[in-house]
Design an enzyme around this catalytic site. Structure first.
Site, mmCIF file in Angstrom:
data_model
loop_
_atom_site.group_PDB
_atom_site.id
_atom_site.type_symbol
_atom_site.label_atom_id
_atom_site.label_comp_id
_atom_site.label_asym_id
_atom_site.label_seq_id
_atom_site.Cartn_x
_atom_site.Cartn_y
_atom_site.Cartn_z
ATOM 1 N N LYS A 263 0.817 -1.211 0.000
ATOM 2 C CA LYS A 263 0.000 0.000 0.000
ATOM 3 C C LYS A 263 0.856 1.269 0.000
ATOM 4 O O LYS A 263 2.043 1.259 0.318
ATOM 5 C CB LYS A 263 -0.991 -0.032 1.166
ATOM 6 N N ARG A 303 -3.061 -10.177 5.025
ATOM 7 C CA ARG A 303 -3.512 -10.306 3.629
ATOM 8 C C ARG A 303 -2.411 -9.729 2.742
ATOM 9 O O ARG A 303 -2.114 -8.535 2.822
ATOM 10 C CB ARG A 303 -4.833 -9.564 3.449
#
Length: 324
Positions: A263, A303
């Site tokens: 991210k 994840r």
């Protein structure tokens, strides 16, 4: 076996002998666990599995496969059913406990995908997932129903069953396991000046309310998982506060999932260093650092895009921190 260093956090390898009490409008305080109520201590210490029916006590890995042309990191990489199925089986062989399949991007700025398009993207891939544990990343009840019918073990909804009016009843009726993720706003606009009074407590309270609502609708609490939603309607400062305080969410008494792989916050924290590059696939070192941080905070599931690398990093971290 009780740890000589205190109680085990969520039945995992992390021990603690005191907690930080957070309350709105007051300075935090440290309290020894001997002064906690029995209910609070039970919520913090009760073992919880990675997923219903699986063993507790470790950080599991959820591998990411996006069947989309516009996902922020791997858009287009798994657009065909053949490549998605092959990648799913390869991730399981590399150490993934479950594979998360999605066909609608929910990255910042993404526009919604209609039901027909999402369904078409998934139709050919779901039969090829037989024999492995997989989840469906969707906000639509109809897609959830398709996936559960095809053998999905888990629903992963970034809206925490609030986007589709039929989703809550469907998950309750099927008694599916579900990930309830916090997001402020919708993907198209969620990064437009997100605001919180206290991001850690605001997200905690919101997730607590969703757990209560889902339980009232008939979903067993032991089938729910929470995700604080890194990057979903949060600034860098908000994301950092959630990462630093992620252990707080064990107080909800259910497994915690953390999704921070590749991210933007990684590039922001690295200062967009020239040798790391700006492309999302160059954020592996930062992703591994966040996975190890999650494990050190007792998080049950990470994840990730890079399964083999994460499995290796977690195995080495665990061995280095296990008392003989």
């Amino acid at each position: 076996m009780p740890s000589p260093f205190g109680q085990q956090l969520a039945g995992g390898p992390i021990a603690f002998n005191a907690v930080e009490i957070l309350e709105r409008g007051r300075a935090s305080e440290i309290m020894p666990i001997a002064e906690l109520s029995a209910a609070t201590l039970a919520a913090l210490t009760a073992p919880r599995p990675i997923l219903p029916g699986m063993a507790a006590g470790r950080t599991g890995i959820m591998g990411i496969i996006n069947m989309t042309p516009d996902s922020f990191s791997d858009g287009g990489q798994h657009a065909s059913a053949e490549t998605a199925i092959a990648a799913a089986h390869a991730m399981v062989a590399a150490g993934a406990d479950i594979i998360d399949i999605g066909a609608e991007s929910t990255r910042p700025g993404a526009t919604a995908v209609d039901l027909q398009t999402e369904r078409q993207r998934l139709a050919a891939v779901m039969p090829g997932l037989a024999g492995i544990r997989w989840s469906i990343d969707t906000r639509k009840a109809a897609i959830m129903a398709d996936a559960l019918g095809a053998g999905a073990a888990l629903i992963n909804d970034v809206s925490a069953l609030t986007h589709d009016p039929q989703a809550l009843a469907l998950v309750a009726a099927r008694q599916s396991a579900v990930v309830l993720m916090h997001a402020q706003g919708v993907p198209a606009t969620m990064q437009h000046a997100p605001h919180y009074d206290d991001v850690l407590l605001d997200v905690y309270d919101w997730l607590s309310a969703r757990l209560i609502a889902c339980e009232a609708a008939g979903i067993a609490r032991d089938r729910m998982i929470v995700d604080p939603g890194i990057g979903f309607g949060k600034s860098l400062a908000h994301n950092l506060a959630l990462l630093r305080g992620v252990a707080l969410f064990h107080g909800l008494g259910v497994p915690v999932l953390l999704g921070a792989s590749r991210k933007r916050l990684i590039a922001s924290l690295a200062g967009d260093l020239p040798h790391t590059g700006l492309h999302e696939s160059a954020r592996l070192p930062g992703s591994l650092a966040l996975a190890i941080h999650a494990a050190a905070q007792g998080v049950q599931i990470v994840r990730v895009h890079d399964v083999a690398e994460t499995a290796q990093a977690l195995a080495v971290w665990k061995a280095a921190n296990t008392l003989s």
